[in-house]
Motif scaffolding. Sequence first.
Motif, PDB file in Angstrom:
ATOM      1  N   TYR A  56      -0.291  11.764   1.714  1.00 42.20           N
ATOM      2  CA  TYR A  56       0.235  10.690   0.859  1.00 42.20           C
ATOM      3  C   TYR A  56      -0.826  10.129  -0.088  1.00 42.20           C
ATOM      4  O   TYR A  56      -0.541   9.857  -1.256  1.00 42.20           O
ATOM      5  CB  TYR A  56       0.826   9.556   1.700  1.00 42.20           C
ATOM      6  CG  TYR A  56       2.150   9.895   2.328  1.00 42.20           C
ATOM      7  CD1 TYR A  56       3.298  10.070   1.561  1.00 42.20           C
ATOM      8  CD2 TYR A  56       2.269  10.062   3.707  1.00 42.20           C
ATOM      9  CE1 TYR A  56       4.519  10.390   2.139  1.00 42.20           C
ATOM     10  CE2 TYR A  56       3.483  10.380   4.300  1.00 42.20           C
ATOM     11  CZ  TYR A  56       4.604  10.555   3.508  1.00 42.20           C
ATOM     12  OH  TYR A  56       5.814  10.875   4.089  1.00 42.20           O
ATOM     13  N   ILE A  57      -2.045   9.940   0.409  1.00 44.73           N
ATOM     14  CA  ILE A  57      -3.054   9.296  -0.459  1.00 44.73           C
ATOM     15  C   ILE A  57      -3.615  10.254  -1.508  1.00 44.73           C
ATOM     16  O   ILE A  57      -4.259   9.823  -2.462  1.00 44.73           O
ATOM     17  CB  ILE A  57      -4.210   8.664   0.349  1.00 44.73           C
ATOM     18  CG1 ILE A  57      -4.956   9.724   1.167  1.00 44.73           C
ATOM     19  CG2 ILE A  57      -3.701   7.527   1.212  1.00 44.73           C
ATOM     20  CD1 ILE A  57      -6.347   9.279   1.588  1.00 44.73           C
ATOM     21  N   ALA A 103      -7.520   1.553   5.481  1.00 41.65           N
ATOM     22  CA  ALA A 103      -7.943   2.943   5.679  1.00 41.65           C
ATOM     23  C   ALA A 103      -8.496   3.548   4.385  1.00 41.65           C
ATOM     24  O   ALA A 103      -8.071   3.187   3.279  1.00 41.65           O
ATOM     25  CB  ALA A 103      -6.773   3.777   6.187  1.00 41.65           C
ATOM     26  N   LYS A 104      -9.438   4.458   4.552  1.00 37.45           N
ATOM     27  CA  LYS A 104     -10.111   5.075   3.403  1.00 37.45           C
ATOM     28  C   LYS A 104      -9.106   5.803   2.501  1.00 37.45           C
ATOM     29  O   LYS A 104      -8.308   6.604   2.976  1.00 37.45           O
ATOM     30  CB  LYS A 104     -11.168   6.062   3.915  1.00 37.45           C
ATOM     31  CG  LYS A 104     -12.060   6.598   2.814  1.00 37.45           C
ATOM     32  CD  LYS A 104     -13.079   7.590   3.355  1.00 37.45           C
ATOM     33  CE  LYS A 104     -13.902   8.152   2.202  1.00 37.45           C
ATOM     34  NZ  LYS A 104     -14.807   9.218   2.652  1.00 37.45           N
ATOM     35  N   GLY A 105      -9.173   5.490   1.207  1.00 37.76           N
ATOM     36  CA  GLY A 105      -8.328   6.183   0.234  1.00 37.76           C
ATOM     37  C   GLY A 105      -6.977   5.540  -0.011  1.00 37.76           C
ATOM     38  O   GLY A 105      -6.294   5.855  -0.980  1.00 37.76           O
ATOM     39  N   ASN A 106      -6.550   4.631   0.869  1.00 38.20           N
ATOM     40  CA  ASN A 106      -5.265   3.961   0.658  1.00 38.20           C
ATOM     41  C   ASN A 106      -5.385   3.002  -0.529  1.00 38.20           C
ATOM     42  O   ASN A 106      -6.466   2.485  -0.803  1.00 38.20           O
ATOM     43  CB  ASN A 106      -4.847   3.201   1.912  1.00 38.20           C
ATOM     44  CG  ASN A 106      -3.337   3.064   2.040  1.00 38.20           C
ATOM     45  OD1 ASN A 106      -2.586   3.572   1.210  1.00 38.20           O
ATOM     46  ND2 ASN A 106      -2.901   2.376   3.076  1.00 38.20           N
ATOM     47  N   TYR A 107      -4.300   2.778  -1.238  1.00 43.49           N
ATOM     48  CA  TYR A 107      -4.370   1.945  -2.447  1.00 43.49           C
ATOM     49  C   TYR A 107      -3.075   1.160  -2.626  1.00 43.49           C
ATOM     50  O   TYR A 107      -2.023   1.532  -2.102  1.00 43.49           O
ATOM     51  CB  TYR A 107      -4.629   2.821  -3.689  1.00 43.49           C
ATOM     52  CG  TYR A 107      -3.557   3.861  -3.966  1.00 43.49           C
ATOM     53  CD1 TYR A 107      -2.530   3.606  -4.875  1.00 43.49           C
ATOM     54  CD2 TYR A 107      -3.552   5.100  -3.307  1.00 43.49           C
ATOM     55  CE1 TYR A 107      -1.540   4.548  -5.137  1.00 43.49           C
ATOM     56  CE2 TYR A 107      -2.566   6.050  -3.563  1.00 43.49           C
ATOM     57  CZ  TYR A 107      -1.566   5.770  -4.469  1.00 43.49           C
ATOM     58  OH  TYR A 107      -0.585   6.704  -4.715  1.00 43.49           O
ATOM     59  N   TYR A 158       0.817  -1.218   0.000  1.00 45.51           N
ATOM     60  CA  TYR A 158       0.000   0.000   0.000  1.00 45.51           C
ATOM     61  C   TYR A 158       0.852   1.270   0.000  1.00 45.51           C
ATOM     62  O   TYR A 158       1.989   1.272   0.463  1.00 45.51           O
ATOM     63  CB  TYR A 158      -0.950  -0.012   1.202  1.00 45.51           C
ATOM     64  CG  TYR A 158      -2.106  -0.968   0.992  1.00 45.51           C
ATOM     65  CD1 TYR A 158      -3.324  -0.523   0.497  1.00 45.51           C
ATOM     66  CD2 TYR A 158      -1.953  -2.336   1.237  1.00 45.51           C
ATOM     67  CE1 TYR A 158      -4.366  -1.409   0.275  1.00 45.51           C
ATOM     68  CE2 TYR A 158      -2.985  -3.229   1.016  1.00 45.51           C
ATOM     69  CZ  TYR A 158      -4.199  -2.757   0.529  1.00 45.51           C
ATOM     70  OH  TYR A 158      -5.224  -3.645   0.286  1.00 45.51           O
ATOM     71  N   GLN A 159       0.236   2.330  -0.475  1.00 46.26           N
ATOM     72  CA  GLN A 159       0.880   3.648  -0.485  1.00 46.26           C
ATOM     73  C   GLN A 159       1.358   4.017   0.923  1.00 46.26           C
ATOM     74  O   GLN A 159       2.494   4.410   1.116  1.00 46.26           O
ATOM     75  CB  GLN A 159      -0.109   4.686  -1.042  1.00 46.26           C
ATOM     76  CG  GLN A 159       0.274   6.147  -0.860  1.00 46.26           C
ATOM     77  CD  GLN A 159       1.367   6.617  -1.787  1.00 46.26           C
ATOM     78  OE1 GLN A 159       2.134   5.840  -2.335  1.00 46.26           O
ATOM     79  NE2 GLN A 159       1.468   7.933  -1.972  1.00 46.26           N
TER      80      GLN A 159
END
Length: 414
Positions: free
Chosen positions: A389-390, A311-315, A303-304
């Motif tokens: 970061y996200i 967590a919301k928005g992490n990819y 993950y990023q």
Amino acid sequence: MNFIKIKVLVFAALGAGIFLGNAQTAVSKSSEENSQSAKVVPTNLKWSERMMLSEMQRFPESWMLDFSKSPKWTYPAAIVLDASEKLYTKTGKKEYYDYISDFGAKLINEDGTIISYELEKYNIDLLNSGNVLLYLYEKEKKEKYLKALQTLRLQIDGQPRTKDGSFWHKKVYPHQVWLDGLYMGMPFYAHYTHDFTKGEDAKKAYDDVVLQFDEVQKNLLDKKTGLLYHAWDESKEQAWADKKTGLSPNFWGRAMGWYGMAMVDVLDFLPKDHPGRARLISYIKSYTDAVIKVQDKDNGLWYQVLDKAGAKGNYTEATASAMFVYVMIKSVNEGYLPKSYKKAAKKGYDGIIKNLISVEANGVVNLNKCCAVAGLGGKPYRDGSYEYYINEAIRSNDGKGTGPFILASLEFEK
């Protein structure tokens, strides 16, 4: 019908069958060859070459590799060109060498000055492309490359440091040590020392290289998770820095990726009998154990923000994933890690191909979901928060991902 006649007819029929079978094989083979020749990037090559040829298609001149509009001395091109160098060694295909050579031809003036480079900025990022010049000087022995290399080596002598000897990331980022900087500076420093420095001076230089990793382990390591924070501010003055520890608040995927690549690439040049070698290998082991713990169990990616999977928005991010895979598989191949670590590396590699790679109709390969850039401080101010970061830009085919993907592919293809 007598026996001889029957025999002749059978042979004739068999012969016709063999002829038709061969003809069909020839037709299918030639149609496959035609379909491959119609593609810009043939799909019957290994992934390493497919991605390299795709990069050359996207960026016909190597100085364009960082989406540059004009020749500029930046670091991402050097990672792809490192891969091109290894592909040239493996295949002997001159197009890979020419692509590297063109970078030196365009970026280094005849008097040895480097286009767009300013020594007095003491930006450690700008040492990384020196690796390209070390390779080209070894091959071509051009005086302009030697002069440019000597200028970059001068930067190391003047690079500002913390009180214990860690290099600042840049002069404009006082007292700050970033994980990124270890990759940007240390393989070049070790490689230059290997090629040009002798005796006591070489020993001091190698000791200095190892010191950078020792200091990072001392100051940026989170003992609970084994992960390392993106950066540390010795002065604790930055808004992003914890007032007690000086550490930035998050574990950024690519920062950890840079650090791992720095270790495995420095070991290519650190003498076998150097006392710091065993320490670096031990750092790789603890680092890899920590990285595997935050690997996605389903898709094998990272993950990023490494420790915040849900967590919301992490990819799942391509550049960090490619870097971790490269570090692991190279460490297994070189004997720094036991063979059992290949499983996690392969899971990550397969995850990249399945989830982050797309192939166009003409055969061109794309690497998707690359974080374009991330840092700390500056203007506008980057605070190192999770939200920061996200929300940084995401793009495809960033050299900071395609380069490590090619390098990882080559390690798997060995």
